[in-house]
Scaffold this active site. Structure first.
Site, mmCIF file in Angstrom:
data_model
loop_
_atom_site.group_PDB
_atom_site.id
_atom_site.type_symbol
_atom_site.label_atom_id
_atom_site.label_comp_id
_atom_site.label_asym_id
_atom_site.label_seq_id
_atom_site.Cartn_x
_atom_site.Cartn_y
_atom_site.Cartn_z
ATOM 1 C CD GLU A 93 29.246 53.512 31.927
ATOM 2 O OE1 GLU A 93 28.153 54.018 31.274
ATOM 3 O OE2 GLU A 93 28.655 52.199 32.475
ATOM 4 C CG ASP A 137 25.549 55.164 33.661
ATOM 5 O OD1 ASP A 137 25.821 55.404 32.217
ATOM 6 O OD2 ASP A 137 24.490 55.635 34.124
ATOM 7 C CG ASP A 179 29.534 47.466 31.379
ATOM 8 O OD1 ASP A 179 28.920 48.372 31.262
ATOM 9 O OD2 ASP A 179 28.967 46.330 31.373
ATOM 10 C CD GLU A 190 28.163 48.804 34.453
ATOM 11 O OE1 GLU A 190 27.354 48.913 33.842
ATOM 12 O OE2 GLU A 190 28.912 47.699 34.971
#
Length: 230
Positions: free
Chosen positions: A119, A47, A116, A43
Site C-alpha cells: 500500500e 490503502d 502495508d 500506507e
C-alpha cells in the site's frame, strides 16, 4: 552501478515503474520499527487508492453485479493476505528497511508488514506520478487475480473455494508442494502438487508462477471432488 542501485533497479522493473524521486520508494519500504521516518503515511494514502482502483475495475468488469457481490470481490482482493501475496510476488520483502527486532523475528515475511508495504509503494507511485500511472501499475499487479474472478464465485478463487469445500465437510485442509520449476528465468513454469488426506487425492497443476500453479491444482481438485460427489 553498485549493489544498492542494482537492487533498486530490479525492484522498479518488477513494479513496472521507475521513480523520479527515489526517496519516495525508500520511504515506502521503511517500516515503523526502523524509526520515526517510516511508511505509515504513505500506507494510509495507498490503502485508499488501491481500494478505489479495484472498486472501479470491478464496476466496469461486472456491469450486472450487485453491490454486495462487488463488495465481496473487492474485499477478497484488498484483504491483507492477498496484498501480502502480491508483495511477495514483487519481492518487496527483500527490499524492506526494518528495525533489528523485526529483522530477527522474520519481519520480511510477515503478512501485515508486506501488505502495508505494498500500500505504501502504491501511495509513493501516486505522489511521484499521477492517478493514471498508479492505476496502470496496480492493475498490472492484480491482473491475474482480476482475470480469475467471475460473478458466480463473488471473489473466491480456486484455493479459497477448495478450502471452504473441505472445511464445510469437516475435512483436513489441502497441502501444496512445489514439485519443480522448468524453463529460463523469463519463461518459467512452476509445477505444484495439491494433496488431500480425506478424501485421499493428489492432483497437480502448472503455471507461470507458484500461485498460478497452486490455483490450477486446486481447480482440478475441486473438479474431481464434484465429479465424484465426495
Amino acid at each position: 552501478m553498485n549493489d544498492r542501485e542494482l537492487k533498486a533497479a530490479r525492484l522498479q522493473r518488477a513494479l513496472g515503474y521507475e521513480f523520479a524521486d527515489r526517496s519516495l520508494l525508500e520511504l515506502a519500504l521503511t517500516h515503523r520499527s526502523a524509526g520515526n521516518r517510516n511508511n505509515e503515511r504513505l500506507e494510509f494514502l495507498g490503502d485508499s487508492i488501491v481500494n478505489h482502483i479495484i472498486a472501479e475495475q470491478l464496476y466496469h468488469k461486472f456491469p450486472d453485479a450487485r453491490e454486495g457481490d462487488m463488495s465481496r470481490m473487492r474485499a477478497a482482493l484488498v484483504k491483507g493476505d492477498t496484498l501480502a501475496e502480491v508483495a511477495q510476488e514483487l519481492e518487496l520483502g527483500e527490499h524492506l528497511t526494518l528495525g533489528a527486532g523485526e529483522r530477527k523475528s522474520g519481519g520480511r515475511r510477515r503478512t501485515s508488514i508486506l501488505a502495508d508495504a505494498l500500500e505504501a509503494v502504491t501511495g509513493a507511485i501516486l505522489l511521484d506520478s499521477d492517478v493514471e500511472t498508479c492505476r496502470r501499475c496496480v492493475l498490472a499487479w492484480f491482473s491475474t487475480r482480476l482475470e480469475e474472478l467471475d460473478l458466480g464465485s463473488a471473489g473466491k478463487d480456486a484455493k479459497t473455494s477448495l478450502q471452504e469445500y473441505l472445511q464445510g465437510r469437516g475435512k483436513p485442509l489441502p497441502e501444496y508442494e512445489l514439485l519443480g520449476v522448468l524453463g529460463d528465468d523469463h519463461n518459467q513454469q512452476f509445477h505444484v502438487a495439491c494433496r488431500l488426506t480425506k478424501p485421499a487425492l493428489v492432483v497437480e497443476g502448472a503455471g507461470s508462477s507458484r500461485r498460478k500453479a497452486e490455483q490450477a491444482a486446486a481447480r482440478t481438485a475441486l473438479e474431481r471432488l464434484n465429479a465424484y460427489g465426495k
